[in-house]
Design an enzyme around this catalytic site. Sequence first.
Site, PDB file in Angstrom:
ATOM      1  N   ASP A 104       0.865  -1.186   0.000  1.00 24.12           N
ATOM      2  CA  ASP A 104       0.000   0.000   0.000  1.00 24.12           C
ATOM      3  C   ASP A 104       0.905   1.240   0.000  1.00 24.12           C
ATOM      4  O   ASP A 104       1.726   1.414   0.907  1.00 24.12           O
ATOM      5  CB  ASP A 104      -0.876  -0.048   1.265  1.00 24.12           C
ATOM      6  CG  ASP A 104      -1.875   1.095   1.343  1.00 24.12           C
ATOM      7  OD1 ASP A 104      -1.667   2.115   0.657  1.00 24.12           O
ATOM      8  OD2 ASP A 104      -2.844   0.975   2.096  1.00 24.12           O
ATOM      9  N   GLU A 196      -2.806  -0.079  -4.196  1.00 26.60           N
ATOM     10  CA  GLU A 196      -2.772  -1.289  -3.361  1.00 26.60           C
ATOM     11  C   GLU A 196      -2.762  -2.540  -4.202  1.00 26.60           C
ATOM     12  O   GLU A 196      -3.428  -2.596  -5.237  1.00 26.60           O
ATOM     13  CB  GLU A 196      -4.058  -1.354  -2.545  1.00 26.60           C
ATOM     14  CG  GLU A 196      -3.948  -0.838  -1.156  1.00 26.60           C
ATOM     15  CD  GLU A 196      -5.252  -1.049  -0.416  1.00 26.60           C
ATOM     16  OE1 GLU A 196      -5.494  -2.162   0.020  1.00 26.60           O
ATOM     17  OE2 GLU A 196      -6.014  -0.076  -0.314  1.00 26.60           O
ATOM     18  N   CYS A 520     -17.235   5.237  -8.705  1.00 29.71           N
ATOM     19  CA  CYS A 520     -18.430   5.988  -8.320  1.00 29.71           C
ATOM     20  C   CYS A 520     -19.239   6.355  -9.566  1.00 29.71           C
ATOM     21  O   CYS A 520     -18.687   6.889 -10.534  1.00 29.71           O
ATOM     22  CB  CYS A 520     -18.029   7.252  -7.555  1.00 29.71           C
ATOM     23  SG  CYS A 520     -19.431   8.327  -7.250  1.00 29.71           S
TER      24      CYS A 520
HETATM   25  N1  DCP Z   1      -8.552   8.096  -1.815  1.00 29.44           N
HETATM   26  C1  DCP Z   1      -9.630   8.920  -2.146  1.00 29.44           C
HETATM   27  N2  DCP Z   1     -10.692   9.031  -1.301  1.00 29.44           N
HETATM   28  C2  DCP Z   1     -10.712   8.353  -0.140  1.00 29.44           C
HETATM   29  C3  DCP Z   1      -9.639   7.505   0.211  1.00 29.44           C
HETATM   30  C4  DCP Z   1      -8.563   7.411  -0.658  1.00 29.44           C
HETATM   31  O1  DCP Z   1      -9.607   9.539  -3.212  1.00 29.44           O
HETATM   32  N3  DCP Z   1     -11.750   8.484   0.663  1.00 29.44           N
HETATM   33  C5  DCP Z   1      -7.402   8.054  -2.728  1.00 29.44           C
HETATM   34  C6  DCP Z   1      -6.329   9.023  -2.287  1.00 29.44           C
HETATM   35  C7  DCP Z   1      -5.278   8.175  -1.655  1.00 29.44           C
HETATM   36  C8  DCP Z   1      -5.419   6.884  -2.406  1.00 29.44           C
HETATM   37  O2  DCP Z   1      -6.800   6.767  -2.723  1.00 29.44           O
HETATM   38  O3  DCP Z   1      -3.973   8.757  -1.804  1.00 29.44           O
HETATM   39  C9  DCP Z   1      -4.986   5.684  -1.617  1.00 29.44           C
HETATM   40  O4  DCP Z   1      -5.765   5.556  -0.443  1.00 29.44           O
HETATM   41  P1  DCP Z   1      -5.121   5.103   0.941  1.00 29.44           P
HETATM   42  O5  DCP Z   1      -6.209   4.819   1.891  1.00 29.44           O
HETATM   43  O6  DCP Z   1      -4.117   4.035   0.688  1.00 29.44           O
HETATM   44  O7  DCP Z   1      -4.464   6.387   1.524  1.00 29.44           O
HETATM   45  P2  DCP Z   1      -3.053   6.991   1.234  1.00 29.44           P
HETATM   46  O8  DCP Z   1      -2.275   6.167   0.284  1.00 29.44           O
HETATM   47  O9  DCP Z   1      -3.248   8.406   0.830  1.00 29.44           O
HETATM   48  O10 DCP Z   1      -2.390   6.985   2.674  1.00 29.44           O
HETATM   49  P3  DCP Z   1      -1.864   5.742   3.518  1.00 29.44           P
HETATM   50  O11 DCP Z   1      -2.075   4.488   2.703  1.00 29.44           O
HETATM   51  O12 DCP Z   1      -0.426   6.040   3.774  1.00 29.44           O
HETATM   52  O13 DCP Z   1      -2.671   5.754   4.772  1.00 29.44           O
HETATM   53 MG    MG Z   2      -2.045   4.098   0.557  1.00 26.31          MG
END
Ligand code: DCP
Ligand code: MG
Length: 589
Positions: A104, A196, A520
Amino acid sequence: MGETSGGDRPWQSYHTAYTNAKAGMEGVDKEKVQRIIYEMSKGSKYFENEKRKEAFIKQKIESLCAQRAKLTEKDISHFQMIVNKRILELDGSRDLSKIWLHTDMDAFYAAVETLENPLLKGKPLAVGGMSMICTASYEARKYGVRAAMPGFIARKLCPELIFVPTNFGKYTYYSEKTRNVFSKYDPDYIATSLDEAYLEITEICKQRSISSEEVAAELRNTIYQETGLTCSVGVAPNRMLAKVCSDINKPNGQFILPNDRDAVMTFISSLPIRKVGGIGKVTEQILREVLGISTCTEILQKGALLHALFSHCSTVDLAETLSNDMQKEGLLGRNLTLKLKTASFEVRTRAISLQKYVNSKEDILIYASKLLKAELPVRLRLLGLRLSHFHDDNHNPLGPTQKTLTSFLHISESIPSIINSVHLNSSDVQIMGGGTSSSTNESHGFQCELNDILESNQLFVSNEGIVTSSEIQAEYSNKECQSKCKGKEDMTNIVNFSDRKRAASSRDSSRPFWIDDYICSVCGIEIPTNFIEERQEHLDYHLAQMLQKEECRSLTFSSPLEKSSTKKQKSSSGKQAKYIPIDAFFKKT
Ligand code: DCP
Ligand code: MG
């Protein structure tokens, strides 16, 4: 919610998703964040919506507690026997020979933006806008800023927050680079979102005589070399555990759970249920308040009660619910459709046209059982019943005609469902014989997934009447499975975002749902199935937008005469309606 809990700190019971810890939010002043969000949204439509959701959950909890109170010692020991047998079966089929790796990316969109603009390095950063943010850098998370939070609230929490607009082309580009690396370790890797993936590394560990820990470190390093971005990795004997593990040492870390039964049992013994994919804040609250469950061990300990309260769902239950819904609306139907999704994600539909109009539980059950018998034996994930071709037995002023779609639209808020479907647990249920299901008969007891039931509360209108979100998702997840069976996602699905968005917005007329189970239908954004909370929030966001639009429209139709005007007039009036920015939705009224 504040209103009901009272006291001098009403925000403490205001459980919006914003306050739930994500990686990088451990030290956040939770109470401060809760208070700010509470104060900023109190009195807004968003707040009202949260209140409605909370009332629904409260009702659900009360009903489950009442069901629990009715259970006798005999019932509990009966369910305990069933659970013990199932645990034995699962234990016997336990496979600890495979090594799974979950990877991830860290703060993915924010990290890509920082890579392309090094001035952003070390700064609190949010990707998105004032209405909603997609993610936040780890620096911003310290202030309680996180994904799926309105930007104006995020700015209040962190005044120096920098906003960068989304650029999906960039994220897709870097995502492809990471996928090139994954394919070198497992050509059949399973990507579940842009950032991921699951990789089975059993073979590569054997071939190169290296440990899973070494593979994890090497993979992280290669991804960094190829992209300049960091990721976190979890390794475990199955995918579910691997995903839990990848979050443990975030950002830029790894956690290895050995392929050993004792190690796994120790690991899960104190694991909070919330860490398990699919258990979101609603399920967490229900399990805690109804059964006092907060860790995985407690799930095992309270297995009999869990089975008793959440497992049965048979054609008896479905027929009854469908019958109740039909009778409540004064409807009779002549076409009965049984829809099921098998354990292998195949969706099958069988329908029967009846000689007479029906709506009684008994009638529905007779024909539903016939339809189901034709499919036996089968292992199920989802079962749904639908009655269509309506006859209205109310004294309808419009005459005894079939209900029109428009009339459904008007009353849709009050109709729970005319299709009743239920998702079954991923552990699946095997149905071996025919006949009428009994709620206490193990071979016919269907396991319902709590979240799905709660989510299926949302209604959508199709040309066949009203369908639940679970039904739509069932159709689309079939396609998703086909692409996964090929080994990985169809890249064209991911790359052509703008086409998808166009396709998505063309379906914008009904409520939002997930195309292919992760895109979506309104804005085209991808949120994978395991982001239960984020997906709910995201749909809530669009529902909020729709509410606003509806409100604008209703303001334009102030006189009853205008309300009953033609479709054409409605659409032109709709255009006149002034668009209110989403921020206003959160503002106090
Ligand atoms: N994403 C989004 N809306 C959300 C959750 C995520 O658009 N509600 C998008 C932005 C994130 C990406 O998906 O950068 C990946 O989601 P992650 O949950 O893996 O979050 P991040 O990678 O940003 O942070 P981390 O994995 O380090 O917690
Ligand atoms: Mg992430």
